[in-house]
Design an enzyme around this catalytic site. Sequence first.
Site, PDB file in Angstrom:
ATOM      1  N   HIS A 230       0.159   7.915   3.834  1.00 65.41           N
ATOM      2  CA  HIS A 230       0.858   7.292   4.952  1.00 65.41           C
ATOM      3  C   HIS A 230       2.341   7.656   5.022  1.00 65.41           C
ATOM      4  O   HIS A 230       3.052   7.155   5.895  1.00 65.41           O
ATOM      5  CB  HIS A 230       0.693   5.777   4.866  1.00 65.41           C
TER       6      HIS A 230
ATOM      7  N   ASP B  21       0.845  -1.195   0.000  1.00 64.38           N
ATOM      8  CA  ASP B  21       0.000   0.000   0.000  1.00 64.38           C
ATOM      9  C   ASP B  21       0.877   1.241   0.000  1.00 64.38           C
ATOM     10  O   ASP B  21       1.330   1.696   1.047  1.00 64.38           O
ATOM     11  CB  ASP B  21      -0.920  -0.006   1.216  1.00 64.38           C
TER      12      ASP B  21
END
Length: 285
Positions: free
Chosen positions: A193, A188
């Site tokens: 993030h 991911d």
Amino acid sequence: MPIDAAEALAAPPRTGEISWTARDVLLYHLGIGAGRPATDPGELRYTLESRLHVLPSFATVAGGGPPGVIDALSMPGVDVDLARVLHGGQSLTAHRPLPVEGTATTTARITAVYDKGEAAVLVLRREAADTDGPLWTDEALVHVRGAGGWGGERGPSARRETPAGTPDRTMERTVREEQALLYRLTGDRNPLHADPEFAARAGFARPVLHGLCTYGIALKAVVDTLLDGDVTRVRSHATRFVGVVYPGETLRIRMWRGDGEVRVVVGAVERGDVTVLAGTTVRHG
């Protein structure tokens, strides 16, 4: 309209093949915080290939491709800005224990599109099977801000009340400052993030931890404390992501035993124990 519900639901399933090795499993386990303390026999089940057991939540990253919340954005009828997307929930059913190494065929499709007014929710279901039969089925709930309001079906409410009474077990786990940077190596690569500028555009003070990382942390806590460390006992794991976790925070994981299930609530200690995972249920055999 950024989401054409009729087109998304009518699109044929997308099939593909994925493979994984023990190295991928080890990386995933480290990404959710396994290996502390490094020499603990219970932790070595997750970090040493000669003793390796696969936590079922590894299925959410098996094959190293984008997670369901990202994969859904490339489906027919879906054209939205990634910065408006949040992972609303995740469920996983394990049909049998996951092998340490394997190859599987996956089938994915949008099974529902709900109109929540100011937002839309997509449900992406993925099924995986190998030559011995079904391995797992998972569903990702993809929350798209600003994409609702077309008069579609609102969909069911996924809310479950917090269990009453004192938890059977409470434990705390500190999220390392670099946890999201490590976890993103499982597949991911959403900049939310890692990139402060992208996180700010999405409305956050700084990059946030992957919801699926918290999901894995919670499942590991249940397995380690209430299921005798036996990953093969897990039948399913479902949760709603109701708040974000910032790297460096401490998670408080509260667990209640039930009949064939464990109910879980996870909070962020430094922010007044605000809930980040709710409606979490681990069913077991």
